[in-house]
Each structure stands twice: as C-alpha cells, then as structure tokens.
Design a protein around this motif. Structure first.
Motif, PDB file in Angstrom:
ATOM      1  N   PRO A  14      49.823 105.268  36.992  1.00 20.89           N
ATOM      2  CA  PRO A  14      50.639 104.073  36.230  1.00 20.89           C
ATOM      3  C   PRO A  14      50.446 105.074  34.462  1.00 20.89           C
ATOM      4  O   PRO A  14      51.401 104.504  34.027  1.00 20.89           O
ATOM      5  CB  PRO A  14      49.068 103.938  35.862  1.00 20.89           C
ATOM      6  N   TYR A  57      58.765 102.342  32.217  1.00 22.51           N
ATOM      7  CA  TYR A  57      57.521 101.423  31.583  1.00 22.51           C
ATOM      8  C   TYR A  57      58.218 100.055  31.507  1.00 22.51           C
ATOM      9  O   TYR A  57      58.169  98.952  30.874  1.00 22.51           O
ATOM     10  CB  TYR A  57      56.748 102.157  29.998  1.00 22.51           C
ATOM     11  N   GLU A 184      51.462  97.485  25.248  1.00 24.72           N
ATOM     12  CA  GLU A 184      51.080  96.746  26.232  1.00 24.72           C
ATOM     13  C   GLU A 184      51.266  98.552  27.604  1.00 24.72           C
ATOM     14  O   GLU A 184      50.989  97.926  28.638  1.00 24.72           O
ATOM     15  CB  GLU A 184      52.543  95.917  27.032  1.00 24.72           C
ATOM     16  N   ASN A 188      48.496  98.720  30.100  1.00 25.79           N
ATOM     17  CA  ASN A 188      48.849  99.138  31.749  1.00 25.79           C
ATOM     18  C   ASN A 188      47.897  99.868  32.224  1.00 25.79           C
ATOM     19  O   ASN A 188      47.528  99.619  32.964  1.00 25.79           O
ATOM     20  CB  ASN A 188      50.377  99.076  31.922  1.00 25.79           C
ATOM     21  N   HIS A 193      46.950  99.244  36.100  1.00 25.27           N
ATOM     22  CA  HIS A 193      47.845  98.061  36.844  1.00 25.27           C
ATOM     23  C   HIS A 193      49.898  98.692  36.848  1.00 25.27           C
ATOM     24  O   HIS A 193      50.003  99.820  35.742  1.00 25.27           O
ATOM     25  CB  HIS A 193      48.173  96.870  35.054  1.00 25.27           C
ATOM     26  N   LYS A 195      53.483  98.626  37.376  1.00 18.94           N
ATOM     27  CA  LYS A 195      54.393  97.130  38.008  1.00 18.94           C
ATOM     28  C   LYS A 195      55.583  97.431  39.347  1.00 18.94           C
ATOM     29  O   LYS A 195      55.645  98.947  39.593  1.00 18.94           O
ATOM     30  CB  LYS A 195      55.082  97.442  36.924  1.00 18.94           C
ATOM     31  N   ASN A 203      53.631  93.075  32.784  1.00 16.68           N
ATOM     32  CA  ASN A 203      52.922  93.776  32.689  1.00 16.68           C
ATOM     33  C   ASN A 203      51.268  93.554  33.014  1.00 16.68           C
ATOM     34  O   ASN A 203      51.582  92.220  33.395  1.00 16.68           O
ATOM     35  CB  ASN A 203      52.675  93.968  31.392  1.00 16.68           C
ATOM     36  N   ALA A 204      50.051  93.632  32.434  1.00 16.26           N
ATOM     37  CA  ALA A 204      49.177  93.567  33.090  1.00 16.26           C
ATOM     38  C   ALA A 204      48.736  92.254  32.322  1.00 16.26           C
ATOM     39  O   ALA A 204      48.218  91.112  32.283  1.00 16.26           O
ATOM     40  CB  ALA A 204      48.443  94.099  32.970  1.00 16.26           C
TER      41      ALA A 204
END
Ligand SMILES: Nc1ncnc2c1ncn2[C@@H]1O[C@H](COP(=O)(O)OP(=O)(O)OP(=O)(O)O)[C@@H](O)[C@H]1O
Length: 599
Positions: A14, A57, A184, A188, A193, A195, A203-204
């Motif tokens: 992440p 990201y 975000e 994340n 999380h 992507k 995003n989460a």
C-alpha cells in the motif's frame, strides 16, 4: 513521465514510496544510481521516485493511462533488489490481502552502523532521531525534521524505520497534491487497502472534509493499533523469534512546505499540527519533514510545537565523502574531486545535482587512462586536469541552471511569508543561522548586493583585484592624512544616506569578482576562467543570475527601484542588515569583512 516504459506492474504494497525508497537506498549502496529506477540521472531521481507515488496513488479518474506504470528497468530493479536481499519488497500482481507487515519498510534488516556509514555527515541527526523515536513502544512527541533539498531527510527517516522494523504510513505532500488525495492516501495505507482492477482502483474511503478525515483516521488507527497489539501478544505466547514490530504506528508527512502552495484555505497545516492533541493516542507517532524551517509554519496557534531536528547543508568535506562512497578507484576519484569539487560546491550543495554534474566530467577525466585502476601521480593529475579544463565551465553552467530551479520553491515560500508579515524580518535574522535555504548563487548575489550598497563605487577597484580577491597589498599601504580625511567624510556621508543604490552592471561585476575568489584550484592555472564561468558572452548563465536576482527582489532582500530618468536603467538597493549579510557569508565561508569598506 513520458520516459516511462511499457511494462505495467501492480504494486501490492500500500505504500509504494517505501518500496521505491528501498530501491533508492539499495541503488546508492550498489552505486547504480543512474538508470536504476527510471533510467534517469540521479539529479532527477528523487523527484521521479516521488512521482512514482503519484502514479501509484493516482485516482483512476485523474490519470487512467499512467497509473501503476513503471519502467522495465524499475521492474527488473525491483526483482534484483528483492532477490539480493531475499525480501520481497513488493507483491507484484499479487492479490493476497495486505497485513500490518506491509506497513514496514521493505528491504530486510539494516544495522544502525550501516545507516550511519551510508549517510556521511549525518551521524548526529541519525543518532538524535533514534533517541527521539525511543525504544520499542515508547510514545513520542511530534518531530519536525527540516533542512534543504536532498539533505537526506526522507532517505534517513525511511532507513531508520527499516532498521527499527516499525510500521509507518508515509505521505508526500508533493505527490499528494491536494487535501483529498492526502487524506485518502493515508487512509488507504492504514486500512491496508490496495487499489486494483478488482475494486475499480477506488480508495478505501472517499474523504474530502477535515472533520471526516479525523473520524476515519481515529477509527483506522484504532484498528491498526489493536491489530499490532494482537500480533505482538501472539508473538509472545508463541515465543516466536520473529522481530517484534511493536504497538506504535507512525505517520510521516513529507515535503510539508508544499502544503502552503496547494492548500489555499489554510486548513490542512493547522489540522496536521493539531493531530497530536486531537487524537490523544500515545501509540501514534507524528513526523513532519519539511524543506523550510519551523518558523515558516507556526504562528502561536496553540498546538504543541513539534521537536525540531535540523539537517544542515553539507560541508564540502561531507560532500566529498558522500561522492567518494562506492567509487571503484577512490584515489583517482579523490584527485578528480581535488580539482573539480570546490567550484561546483559554490553553486550547490545538493548531492543529487552534484553527482549528476560530476559524473560526465569524471568520465572525461578518465578518458586518457587505459587502466582505470591506476593510482595517479602528480604529473598524471596535471595531465588529467588539463584534459577536463575546457569542459569545466560548461558543466558549471549546466549545474547552475539545474540548481537554480528548486531553490525558487523555497524562495517562493519565503517571499510569501515575508509579504504576509514584512515586520518579521528582524526576527528572522535572529534565527538566521538556521534559515538560509537558498541556493549558493543567491547567497553570493545577496552578498554582492550588500557590498554594492555598503561600499562606495569608487572603491570597488581597490577592494577587488583583477582576480576577484581583495587586494590586500593596496589596502595595506599606509594612507596619507588627506586620503584618511576623504575616507572619513565619505563614510559619514554613507552613514547619513543609508544603504546606497547601484546599477545592475555593478552588482554583476562584484558578483563575478567574489565567486572567483582565489580558493578555486583551477584559478592557479586558469586565471581568465572564473569559478562559476560567469563570462561576458554567456547569455544563458547570466539569465539565471537575473532570475535569481528577481527572486531576491520579490522576496524583499533586494529593493528594485524605478528606472532612473538619466541612466535609463533600474537601480537596486540591498535591504539586509550587516548581521544577516555576515551570517550568509559565514554559511558560504566567505570572508565578507575583508571586502567591507571601513575606516
Ligand atoms: N549523507 C548522504 N549520504 C549519501 N546519500 C545522500 C546523503 N544525503 C542525501 N543523499 C542522497 O540524496 C538523495 C536525496 O535524498 P532525500 O530525498 O532523502 O533528501 P531530502 O532531504 O528528503 O530532500 P527533499 O527535501 O528534496 O525531499 C538520495 O538519493 C539520498 O540517498
């Protein structure tokens, strides 16, 4: 970005920046800096490494094509970095769920001694950081790590976390270029999380408002901390030998100075500085990394001021050690640095810029050698130096152009700050030693302007000899009574008038003189070529000087008057005090008092 190759990989970690910084660290250890991550030179590496975070990201809707792209070389680098250390630093194309272990800096264990020896000139800062981070599970006050560009702040923080094996959430305010992306990105990472195509690269959490962010953040942090506590309980009950990662989670905010550029409503900085008080979670450590000093941020807003840790500009000796690391033939490289380093250091102290500029010059230096492992004797050194001599000026011009750019960022910051509150000039001077994040050229310009304002123009010729140095011989001559009287009245007049005005030509002439002061090793042999290559015919370089001058004027260091009706050109005046000028001079090791006209 256009240079990115066609291979697309999905980074399961992440926190891809940690992954890339690990690569950066390996590359610096292995001396394969250029071309490793992005097939680019090391001067561009830092920015592009940080840009990778943006790519990874990047919201799907923001840039669908370039997200998650890396070059072929970076992909291979990732595999070599991971195999060489037996640690998978990224789960390429993996759909395994993420765990808190993914919040650790990859790359395997590294000892503190290794970090200290990998970052010459940063011994004190490294030890101070270790002390402030404290032993496992110790709460800490927020830290504010600051210093000029490429001072090693980010790399050292990340390597220390790799050494300590503690989880962190890293966000750069360069790549997280608005508050939503910043919020975000942090969430994340905390919510583990990833992507991916499966979730439509979403995003989460969708989080725009600071109040939502604080709520989500508190919730996510509580989960992570519980998760970490559970993990460490299990380790204890199983008596596993796996290294403990503790219960603390650290939030690192890099390039904090850039927030002011994108957060027009000025909500993000107070929010970040207030996090410590708002969260009241002793398991959360906050680290702010900034290119500008703390006083550019706080304004008695009532929050706990973070503990400052300053990364000063490197000395020439530090830079020599940094550049010497990983050189195959240390003796040869050292002889090259003997003749080349000093004039370059006058322009910039940025490691990336210097190594990029010196690399081709060193290759030139080695050209006449059939055996690159040779230990050069004096005669050979002279021959090699004459071989690179014609190329020094053009290399200096190149680095001059490159190094002028990042400093504007800092100057813009200063400019805004000073525009906002020009009365604080005096206070800033007090902390001047810590506050000079401007390019070396800008500093020389500032000193030149100060001298031009302070000294009568008629004495320029006697203060500067043809080689730029102060002509001591002339100054030492015993002055006659008449001359003394004349000088005295001149000085009184100067005092009455305050700082004098001067035309651009005079400023540039003084600038040219002082940057070519005798210490330059090439001066002995090359009297016509000044240290910065400031020569009459060099329009490109002069335009950079003018750019810097305009920044200094905008920042109110130098006052630019209206054009003179007689001369038809603008006149300038230095606005800085002698104390500030002396501090700037000290930071350059420039003997200012030698050039000041005194009775
Ligand atoms: N003392 C040092 N020894 C070896 N390499 C160094 C040293 N200082 C900086 N570098 C190298 O310079 C490059 C830039 O470092 P880093 O990104 O950590 O600097 P920074 O202070 O965070 O810069 P910025 O404020 O621009 O983000 C990295 O490749 C890093 O390894």
């Amino acid at each position: 970005m256009i240079r990115f190759g066609a291979i697309t990989i999905e980074c399961a970690n992440p926190n891809p920046t940690l992954f890339v910084h690990s690569l950066s660290f390996f590359s610096s250890l292995l001396n394969v800096r250029s071309g490793l991550c992005f097939s680019c030179d090391s001067a561009l590496k830092t920015t592009e490494v940080k840009d990778l975070q943006l790519l990874t990201y990047m919201d799907k809707d923001e840039s669908p094509q370039i997200a998650r792209r890396m070059t072929r070389s970076s992909a291979s680098a990732s595999s070599s970095a991971s195999t060489s250390n037996n640690v998978p630093v990224a789960k390429v194309n993996s759909l395994e769920p993420l765990t808190v272990n993914d919040l650790l800096v990859g790359g395997g264990t590294v000892s503190l001694d290794d970090i200290i020896s990998s970052f010459p000139g940063r011994n004190n800062q490294i030890l101070e950081l270790v002390r402030l981070l404290g032993p496992l599970n110790s709460p800490m006050l927020p830290l504010f790590v600051y210093g000029g560009s490429s001072a090693g702040k980010t790399s050292i923080i990340l390597q220390l976390f790799r050494h300590l094996n503690r989880p962190l959430v890293y966000s750069s305010c360069r790549t997280c270029h608005n508050q939503r992306i910043l919020f975000e990105s942090i969430l994340n990472q905390l919510l583990l999380h990833r992507k991916s195509a499966a979730n439509g690269y979403s995003n989460a959490k969708r989080c725009e408002r600071p109040s939502d962010f604080v709520n989500f953040l508190r919730e996510a942090l509580t989960n992570v901390i519980n998760n970490l506590k559970e993990k460490s309980d299990k380790l204890v009950s199983n008596k596993t030998i796996e290294k403990e990662i503790g219960n603390m989670i650290y939030l690192v905010f890099d390039n904090l100075q850039l927030v002011k550029q994108w957060d027009k409503s000025s909500t993000v900085l107070p929010l970040l500085f207030n996090l410590y008080d708002m969260l009241k979670m002793p398991e959360v450590g906050l680290i702010f990394i900034s290119g500008t000093s703390p006083d550019t941020f706080y304004s008695n807003m009532g929050y706990v001021e973070p503990i400052p840790i300053y990364f000063p500009d490197y000395t020439e000796g530090d830079i020599r050690l940094i550049l010497l690391r990983n050189q195959a033939n240390q003796k040869l490289y050292s002889s090259f640095l003997d003749v080349a380093l000093r004039p370059f250091c006058r322009i910039t102290r940025q490691v990336g810029h210097l190594s990029a500029a010196l690399k081709p010059l060193y290759e030139k230096y080695c050209e006449p050698l059939s055996d690159k492992g040779v230990v050069p004797n004096e005669d050979m050194k002279r021959r090699l130096f004459s071989h690179i001599k014609p190329h020094i000026t053009s290399s200096l011009n190149e680095i001059f152009k490159v190094s002028s750019l990042p400093s504007t960022e800092v100057e813009t910051c200063k400019e805004k700050r000073w525009k906002a509150n020009p009365k604080r000039l005096g206070q800033l001077e007090e902390i001047g030693d810590l506050d000079f994040h401007m390019s070396t050229t800008a500093k020389y310009l500032l000193i030149s302007a100060f001298l031009a304002s302070r000294n009568p123009a008629t004495l320029d010729a006697s203060l500067f000899d043809s080689k730029g140095g102060s002509d001591n011989r002339k100054r030492k001559r015993k002055p006659s009574e008449k001359v003394l009287e004349k000088k005295e009245s001149l000085e009184e007049e100067l005092l009455m008038k305050g700082p004098g005005t001067f035309p651009l030509e005079r400023l540039l002439a003084i600038f040219q003189c002082i940057v070519s002061v005798a210490e330059d090793p090439s001066n002995d042999e090359e009297q016509n070529n000044d240290g910065l290559g400031v020569q009459g015919g060099n329009g490109g370089l002069m335009s950079d000087v003018l750019l810097q001058l305009s920044s200094l004027c905008n920042a109110n260091f130098i006052f630019k008057g209206r054009s003179c009706p007689i001369e038809g050109s603008n006149r300038y005046r230095s606005t800085i005090s002698e104390g500030l000028a002396l501090k700037v001079a000290r930071s350059l090791k420039f003997p200012l008092s030698k050039y000041l006209y005194r009775r």
